[in-house]
Write a protein that holds these residues in place. Sequence first.
Motif, PDB file in Angstrom:
ATOM      1  N   UNK A 125       0.926  -9.865   3.419  1.00 49.93           N
ATOM      2  CA  UNK A 125      -0.079  -9.230   2.904  1.00 49.93           C
ATOM      3  C   UNK A 125      -1.225  -9.167   3.898  1.00 49.93           C
ATOM      4  N   UNK A 126      -2.016  -8.227   3.936  1.00 46.49           N
ATOM      5  CA  UNK A 126      -3.197  -8.425   5.007  1.00 46.49           C
ATOM      6  C   UNK A 126      -4.522  -8.321   4.273  1.00 46.49           C
ATOM      7  N   UNK A 127      -5.406  -9.252   4.129  1.00 48.07           N
ATOM      8  CA  UNK A 127      -6.691  -8.856   3.972  1.00 48.07           C
ATOM      9  C   UNK A 127      -7.493  -8.103   4.878  1.00 48.07           C
ATOM     10  N   UNK A 128      -8.137  -7.057   4.444  1.00 44.87           N
ATOM     11  CA  UNK A 128      -8.840  -6.109   5.208  1.00 44.87           C
ATOM     12  C   UNK A 128     -10.521  -6.250   5.072  1.00 44.87           C
ATOM     13  N   UNK A 129     -11.198  -6.179   6.275  1.00 43.74           N
ATOM     14  CA  UNK A 129     -12.697  -6.419   6.211  1.00 43.74           C
ATOM     15  C   UNK A 129     -13.135  -5.213   7.086  1.00 43.74           C
ATOM     16  N   UNK A 130     -13.722  -4.172   6.641  1.00 40.62           N
ATOM     17  CA  UNK A 130     -14.344  -3.063   7.205  1.00 40.62           C
ATOM     18  C   UNK A 130     -15.666  -3.372   7.698  1.00 40.62           C
ATOM     19  N   UNK A 131     -15.879  -4.049   8.915  1.00 39.38           N
ATOM     20  CA  UNK A 131     -17.228  -4.152   9.085  1.00 39.38           C
ATOM     21  C   UNK A 131     -17.924  -5.126   8.478  1.00 39.38           C
ATOM     22  N   UNK A 132     -19.091  -4.829   7.910  1.00 34.36           N
ATOM     23  CA  UNK A 132     -19.803  -5.563   6.973  1.00 34.36           C
ATOM     24  C   UNK A 132     -19.792  -4.705   5.671  1.00 34.36           C
ATOM     25  N   UNK A 133     -18.947  -3.952   5.392  1.00 33.65           N
ATOM     26  CA  UNK A 133     -18.947  -2.919   4.389  1.00 33.65           C
ATOM     27  C   UNK A 133     -17.646  -3.463   3.322  1.00 33.65           C
ATOM     28  N   UNK A 134     -16.719  -2.300   3.213  1.00 29.49           N
ATOM     29  CA  UNK A 134     -15.560  -2.702   2.154  1.00 29.49           C
ATOM     30  C   UNK A 134     -14.821  -3.576   2.502  1.00 29.49           C
ATOM     31  N   UNK A 135     -14.100  -4.420   1.371  1.00 29.26           N
ATOM     32  CA  UNK A 135     -12.944  -5.234   1.788  1.00 29.26           C
ATOM     33  C   UNK A 135     -11.753  -4.579   0.897  1.00 29.26           C
ATOM     34  N   UNK A 136     -10.731  -5.342   1.221  1.00 29.36           N
ATOM     35  CA  UNK A 136      -9.311  -4.870   0.499  1.00 29.36           C
ATOM     36  C   UNK A 136      -8.112  -5.539   0.988  1.00 29.36           C
ATOM     37  N   UNK A 137      -7.078  -4.991   0.688  1.00 30.32           N
ATOM     38  CA  UNK A 137      -5.866  -5.597   0.837  1.00 30.32           C
ATOM     39  C   UNK A 137      -4.751  -4.587   1.071  1.00 30.32           C
ATOM     40  N   UNK A 138      -3.857  -5.171   2.021  1.00 28.25           N
ATOM     41  CA  UNK A 138      -2.420  -4.277   2.402  1.00 28.25           C
ATOM     42  C   UNK A 138      -1.318  -4.878   1.923  1.00 28.25           C
ATOM     43  N   UNK A 139      -0.442  -4.698   0.911  1.00 28.05           N
ATOM     44  CA  UNK A 139       0.710  -5.410   0.596  1.00 28.05           C
ATOM     45  C   UNK A 139       2.028  -4.403   1.269  1.00 28.05           C
ATOM     46  N   UNK A 140       2.632  -5.023   2.246  1.00 30.09           N
ATOM     47  CA  UNK A 140       3.788  -4.462   2.822  1.00 30.09           C
ATOM     48  C   UNK A 140       4.903  -5.410   2.408  1.00 30.09           C
ATOM     49  N   UNK A 141       6.077  -4.769   2.427  1.00 34.72           N
ATOM     50  CA  UNK A 141       7.488  -5.529   1.917  1.00 34.72           C
ATOM     51  C   UNK A 141       8.587  -4.742   2.093  1.00 34.72           C
ATOM     52  N   UNK A 142       9.528  -5.105   2.397  1.00 32.09           N
ATOM     53  CA  UNK A 142      11.104  -4.771   2.409  1.00 32.09           C
ATOM     54  C   UNK A 142      12.065  -5.179   1.418  1.00 32.09           C
ATOM     55  N   UNK A 143      11.212  -6.035   0.283  1.00 25.84           N
ATOM     56  CA  UNK A 143      12.085  -6.656  -0.671  1.00 25.84           C
ATOM     57  C   UNK A 143      11.742  -6.761  -2.071  1.00 25.84           C
ATOM     58  N   UNK A 144      10.628  -5.626  -2.360  1.00 29.52           N
ATOM     59  CA  UNK A 144       9.989  -5.496  -3.639  1.00 29.52           C
ATOM     60  C   UNK A 144      10.274  -3.988  -4.041  1.00 29.52           C
ATOM     61  N   UNK A 145      11.204  -3.874  -5.348  1.00 27.90           N
ATOM     62  CA  UNK A 145      11.438  -2.633  -5.633  1.00 27.90           C
ATOM     63  C   UNK A 145      10.261  -1.902  -6.265  1.00 27.90           C
ATOM     64  N   UNK A 146      10.394  -0.539  -5.811  1.00 27.38           N
ATOM     65  CA  UNK A 146       9.211   0.479  -6.431  1.00 27.38           C
ATOM     66  C   UNK A 146      10.080   1.504  -7.056  1.00 27.38           C
ATOM     67  N   UNK A 147       9.401   2.193  -7.983  1.00 31.53           N
ATOM     68  CA  UNK A 147       9.904   3.413  -8.736  1.00 31.53           C
ATOM     69  C   UNK A 147      10.502   4.416  -7.936  1.00 31.53           C
ATOM     70  N   UNK A 148      11.605   4.742  -8.383  1.00 30.16           N
ATOM     71  CA  UNK A 148      12.474   5.809  -7.527  1.00 30.16           C
ATOM     72  C   UNK A 148      12.703   5.448  -6.131  1.00 30.16           C
ATOM     73  N   UNK A 149      12.513   4.040  -5.806  1.00 24.89           N
ATOM     74  CA  UNK A 149      12.622   3.572  -4.285  1.00 24.89           C
ATOM     75  C   UNK A 149      11.706   4.198  -3.334  1.00 24.89           C
ATOM     76  N   UNK A 150      10.651   4.177  -3.946  1.00 25.72           N
ATOM     77  CA  UNK A 150       9.495   4.663  -2.887  1.00 25.72           C
ATOM     78  C   UNK A 150       7.929   5.276  -3.437  1.00 25.72           C
ATOM     79  N   UNK A 151       8.237   5.565  -4.896  1.00 28.78           N
ATOM     80  CA  UNK A 151       6.866   5.928  -5.545  1.00 28.78           C
ATOM     81  C   UNK A 151       5.924   4.938  -5.857  1.00 28.78           C
ATOM     82  N   UNK A 152       4.707   4.988  -5.199  1.00 31.31           N
ATOM     83  CA  UNK A 152       3.793   3.651  -5.424  1.00 31.31           C
ATOM     84  C   UNK A 152       2.308   4.261  -5.613  1.00 31.31           C
ATOM     85  N   UNK A 153       1.295   3.723  -6.067  1.00 34.84           N
ATOM     86  CA  UNK A 153       0.023   4.111  -6.080  1.00 34.84           C
ATOM     87  C   UNK A 153      -0.965   3.060  -5.355  1.00 34.84           C
ATOM     88  N   UNK A 154      -1.657   3.781  -4.537  1.00 33.61           N
ATOM     89  CA  UNK A 154      -3.025   3.015  -4.076  1.00 33.61           C
ATOM     90  C   UNK A 154      -4.200   3.708  -4.378  1.00 33.61           C
TER      91      UNK A 154
END
Length: 326
Positions: free
Chosen positions: A212-241
């Motif tokens: 997991x990556x915590x994201x910081x854009x300058x002094x503005x938005x913040x967020x997160x990136x979740x990356x994995x090879x071991x967490x199932x997703x719908x139809x082996x790839x459908x996800x929403x961001x």
Amino acid sequence: MTTKATINMAFLGCGNATRKHSKTLAKRPVERFYASRSGDRASEYNQRFGGAGWFASYEDAIADPRIDAILVATPPDTHLELTLAALRAGKHAIIEKPPFLRSSDFAQVREASAAGGVRAYVAENYFYRPLLGCLRELLAEDAIGEPIFVLLNALKTQQVSGWRNDLGVVGGGALYEGGIHWVSFAASLGLPELRVHGLRPCADGGPERSMMLALRYGDGPVGSLYYSWEVPSLFKGLRTSRIWGREGSITFESNGIFVFVRGRRKRLLFPGLRDIAGYGAMFDDFLRSMRDDDKPAYDLELAERDLRLVEQAYATAGVSHLTSSE
């Protein structure tokens, strides 16, 4: 500059990346050659993909005067050596992602590129995905007002074997091998300069399969990136961001199938399925750059930025990998 109508390109390595790129380049003015440490494998790929010739060694492909460009699709620990050899031989070089084991390696590549009068490209197709272009336009036009939060969901299951489990060869785990595409995506949204902080869940001592990556854009938005090879997703790839702003939000399928905007006005957009992965646009840009002797949209500076962010994620997560500049 390459003035020929058709570019002769040699693939170094006959694996999955070469299969994928061969299909994309078959529709473009490129004569494809194949090189492998196994002559039989190079010959097989040449026949399977309608190539113009094959080589039983990487060195022979690089030295052949017919070849204008080299596509390095070998394991990451060989990328730097083969890229430098190609550039010093006066060939353009396209390097499969992840490019090099360390961001500091880019200095040698720039020097060799300038000395040889040829260009080096990193094959970051996510930069050319229709989805990214759509999101950049929406954020630039303030479709949801000032952005506040960014959530990127890149969870899936993926099996890896062979050299991809060898840190000495691949240089890192899931984040380096595949997550670097999403790091590039996050850094290319048109928001302020990105900084990251990595967190590794369930560490077992081997190459990481989730980050997991915590994201910081300058002094503005913040967020997160979740990356994995071991967490199932719908139809082996459908996800929403999602991206939230002060006046609404953008919800999108992470592969780029749809984008739903709930802001100053509601919109349902379909960025484009024809080149959903961005490979076609990427090669069109690289081929244009070779012919016009002009910088590509995704240049070495951006590629180095992305690898530095991966190194930053590993360093802050306390994960020791070869992708360290130290």
